[in-house]
Design an enzyme around this catalytic site. Structure first.
Site, PDB file in Angstrom:
ATOM      1  N   ASN A  11       0.870  -1.181   0.000  1.00 61.45           N
ATOM      2  CA  ASN A  11       0.000   0.000   0.000  1.00 61.45           C
ATOM      3  C   ASN A  11       0.906   1.230   0.000  1.00 61.45           C
ATOM      4  O   ASN A  11       1.465   1.595   1.020  1.00 61.45           O
ATOM      5  CB  ASN A  11      -0.887  -0.044   1.254  1.00 61.45           C
ATOM      6  CG  ASN A  11      -1.673   1.248   1.463  1.00 61.45           C
ATOM      7  OD1 ASN A  11      -1.793   2.063   0.540  1.00 61.45           O
ATOM      8  ND2 ASN A  11      -2.200   1.431   2.656  1.00 61.45           N
ATOM      9  N   TRP A  12       1.031   1.832  -1.169  1.00 66.44           N
ATOM     10  CA  TRP A  12       1.963   2.969  -1.286  1.00 66.44           C
ATOM     11  C   TRP A  12       1.429   4.234  -0.617  1.00 66.44           C
ATOM     12  O   TRP A  12       2.151   5.212  -0.474  1.00 66.44           O
ATOM     13  CB  TRP A  12       2.240   3.272  -2.763  1.00 66.44           C
ATOM     14  CG  TRP A  12       3.204   2.323  -3.414  1.00 66.44           C
ATOM     15  CD1 TRP A  12       3.841   1.265  -2.810  1.00 66.44           C
ATOM     16  CD2 TRP A  12       3.648   2.346  -4.773  1.00 66.44           C
ATOM     17  NE1 TRP A  12       4.649   0.639  -3.723  1.00 66.44           N
ATOM     18  CE2 TRP A  12       4.557   1.286  -4.930  1.00 66.44           C
ATOM     19  CE3 TRP A  12       3.366   3.166  -5.860  1.00 66.44           C
ATOM     20  CZ2 TRP A  12       5.185   1.016  -6.152  1.00 66.44           C
ATOM     21  CZ3 TRP A  12       3.984   2.906  -7.077  1.00 66.44           C
ATOM     22  CH2 TRP A  12       4.883   1.835  -7.211  1.00 66.44           C
ATOM     23  N   LYS A  13       0.142   4.253  -0.300  1.00 65.11           N
ATOM     24  CA  LYS A  13      -0.493   5.472   0.231  1.00 65.11           C
ATOM     25  C   LYS A  13      -0.241   6.641  -0.726  1.00 65.11           C
ATOM     26  O   LYS A  13      -0.184   6.423  -1.937  1.00 65.11           O
ATOM     27  CB  LYS A  13       0.020   5.755   1.654  1.00 65.11           C
ATOM     28  CG  LYS A  13      -0.069   4.498   2.526  1.00 65.11           C
ATOM     29  CD  LYS A  13       0.099   4.747   3.983  1.00 65.11           C
ATOM     30  CE  LYS A  13      -0.045   3.434   4.730  1.00 65.11           C
ATOM     31  NZ  LYS A  13      -0.044   3.583   6.170  1.00 65.11           N
ATOM     32  N   HIS A  97      -9.626   1.885   4.672  1.00 60.62           N
ATOM     33  CA  HIS A  97      -8.343   1.993   5.369  1.00 60.62           C
ATOM     34  C   HIS A  97      -8.493   2.984   6.525  1.00 60.62           C
ATOM     35  O   HIS A  97      -9.213   3.990   6.402  1.00 60.62           O
ATOM     36  CB  HIS A  97      -7.252   2.456   4.395  1.00 60.62           C
ATOM     37  CG  HIS A  97      -5.886   2.370   5.000  1.00 60.62           C
ATOM     38  ND1 HIS A  97      -5.411   3.326   5.852  1.00 60.62           N
ATOM     39  CD2 HIS A  97      -4.931   1.425   4.912  1.00 60.62           C
ATOM     40  CE1 HIS A  97      -4.200   2.967   6.259  1.00 60.62           C
ATOM     41  NE2 HIS A  97      -3.888   1.815   5.711  1.00 60.62           N
ATOM     42  N   GLU A  99      -6.756   5.306   7.582  1.00 57.27           N
ATOM     43  CA  GLU A  99      -6.464   6.708   7.257  1.00 57.27           C
ATOM     44  C   GLU A  99      -7.651   7.351   6.554  1.00 57.27           C
ATOM     45  O   GLU A  99      -7.923   8.547   6.713  1.00 57.27           O
ATOM     46  CB  GLU A  99      -5.194   6.790   6.398  1.00 57.27           C
ATOM     47  CG  GLU A  99      -3.951   6.542   7.252  1.00 57.27           C
ATOM     48  CD  GLU A  99      -2.811   5.842   6.527  1.00 57.27           C
ATOM     49  OE1 GLU A  99      -2.778   5.869   5.286  1.00 57.27           O
ATOM     50  OE2 GLU A  99      -1.961   5.257   7.223  1.00 57.27           O
ATOM     51  N   GLU A 169      -5.944  -4.398  10.528  1.00 60.30           N
ATOM     52  CA  GLU A 169      -4.870  -3.434  10.737  1.00 60.30           C
ATOM     53  C   GLU A 169      -5.126  -2.649  12.014  1.00 60.30           C
ATOM     54  O   GLU A 169      -5.886  -1.660  11.997  1.00 60.30           O
ATOM     55  CB  GLU A 169      -4.803  -2.458   9.565  1.00 60.30           C
ATOM     56  CG  GLU A 169      -4.483  -3.105   8.238  1.00 60.30           C
ATOM     57  CD  GLU A 169      -3.820  -2.109   7.295  1.00 60.30           C
ATOM     58  OE1 GLU A 169      -2.710  -2.396   6.829  1.00 60.30           O
ATOM     59  OE2 GLU A 169      -4.392  -1.044   7.037  1.00 60.30           O
ATOM     60  N   GLY A 175       2.296   2.381  10.667  1.00 62.33           N
ATOM     61  CA  GLY A 175       3.298   3.433  10.504  1.00 62.33           C
ATOM     62  C   GLY A 175       4.006   3.821  11.788  1.00 62.33           C
ATOM     63  O   GLY A 175       4.663   4.857  11.860  1.00 62.33           O
ATOM     64  N   SER A 215       3.027  -2.048  10.351  1.00 65.30           N
ATOM     65  CA  SER A 215       4.467  -2.162  10.595  1.00 65.30           C
ATOM     66  C   SER A 215       5.041  -3.536  10.255  1.00 65.30           C
ATOM     67  O   SER A 215       5.900  -4.054  10.962  1.00 65.30           O
ATOM     68  CB  SER A 215       4.798  -1.781  12.039  1.00 65.30           C
ATOM     69  OG  SER A 215       4.474  -0.416  12.274  1.00 65.30           O
ATOM     70  N   GLY A 236       2.603  -1.085   4.301  1.00 63.22           N
ATOM     71  CA  GLY A 236       2.697   0.325   3.928  1.00 63.22           C
ATOM     72  C   GLY A 236       4.139   0.739   3.691  1.00 63.22           C
ATOM     73  O   GLY A 236       4.717   0.500   2.625  1.00 63.22           O
ATOM     74  N   GLY A 237       4.749   1.339   4.693  1.00 62.80           N
ATOM     75  CA  GLY A 237       6.093   1.894   4.574  1.00 62.80           C
ATOM     76  C   GLY A 237       7.108   0.988   3.885  1.00 62.80           C
ATOM     77  O   GLY A 237       7.831   1.433   2.979  1.00 62.80           O
TER      78      GLY A 237
END
Ligand code: PGA
Length: 252
Positions: A11-13, A97, A99, A169, A175, A215, A236-237
């Site tokens: 997930n590149w966001k 998600h 966010e 999640e 993150g 994470s 993600g990251g």
């Protein structure tokens, strides 16, 4: 118990321009070439879909978007429909998600509409659920998960349930570098699968993929992904770096 192929989703966001997306793909494709026992997908900003459509042709990597709107077309300025994503070759789309729930007013009810629109168009929604730190500390984790599952999936028949993926999640693990422990993940996934079984039956509970996200790194991928109820990861990251993400894909 049904065999569920592990799905590793990046997930590149809101990261990577088209040039950066192209540079990522030119490295990543070679790094995961030949991986067949895992499904690999990249969930990217809308504009990067054009790059992936080209760069991932004839590879073992699929791609998708991070959001959609539930209407088919019309006066909805700034929105993107399921059909538009399908036309770009998307396979997946994330819905709900944390966010989006936090910053863009996404609710279980809007998620329900989005999941419906996605499935009707042939996309596979990755429906994200998870509790905040406060909710965990207040012992509300399971109530929150239950509401997200029951309300997000309300009114769906077996065909809809069969067509979707759930991602657990925990918001406090996203993150933050603080992943949930194997025990916490195991309990949450078992709770979700039980809930699906009660609501929709054993067969659907057995085939449903439940991913873990929060994470995930090359260092903890193995521990988390070898749990029996964990059918993959939403990363993600660590998915922004081709080497790191390839390591997670190839965890053993
Ligand atoms: P993270 O994000 O891997 O950076 O924690 C996961 C996600 O939000 O899907």
């Amino acid at each position: 118990m049904a065999m569920r192929k592990k799905l590793i989703a990046g997930n590149w966001k809101m990261n990577k321009t088209q040039d950066e997306a192209r540079a990522f793909c030119s490295k990543f494709v070679g790094l995961v070439k030949g991986v067949q026992d895992r499904e690999i997908t990249l969930l990217v900003p809308f504009v990067d879909l054009f790059v992936l459509q080209d760069a991932l042709t004839k590879t073992n990597i699929s791609y998708g978007a991070q959001n959609l709107f539930w209407e088919e077309k019309g006066a909805y300025t700034g929105e993107i429909s399921a059909q538009m994503l399908v036309a770009l070759g998307c396979k997946f789309v994330t819905v709900g998600h944390s966010e989006r729930r936090q910053f863009f007013g996404e609710t279980n009810e809007t998620c329900n509409r989005k999941i419906k629109a996605a499935v009707k168009s042939g996309l596979v929604p990755i429906y994200c659920v998870g509790e905040t730190l406060k909710q965990r500390e207040d012992n509300q984790t399971f109530d929150v998960l239950k509401a997200q599952i029951l309300e997000g999936l309300a009114g769906f028949n077996a065909d809809f349930i069969r067509a979707l993926v759930v991602a657990y999640e925990p918001v406090w693990a996203i993150g933050t570098g603080k992943n949930a422990t194997a025990e916490q993940v195991g309990k949450a996934h078992a709770f979700i699968r039980d809930g699906i079984e009660k609501e929709f039956g054993t067969e659907l509970a057995n085939i449903m993929k439940i991913l873990y996200g929060g994470s995930v790194t090359p260092d903890n991928a193995r521990e988390l992904l070898s749990l029996s109820d964990v059918d993959g990861a939403l990363v993600g990251g660590a998915s922004l770096d081709p080497e790191k993400f390839a390591k997670i894909v190839k965890f053993d």
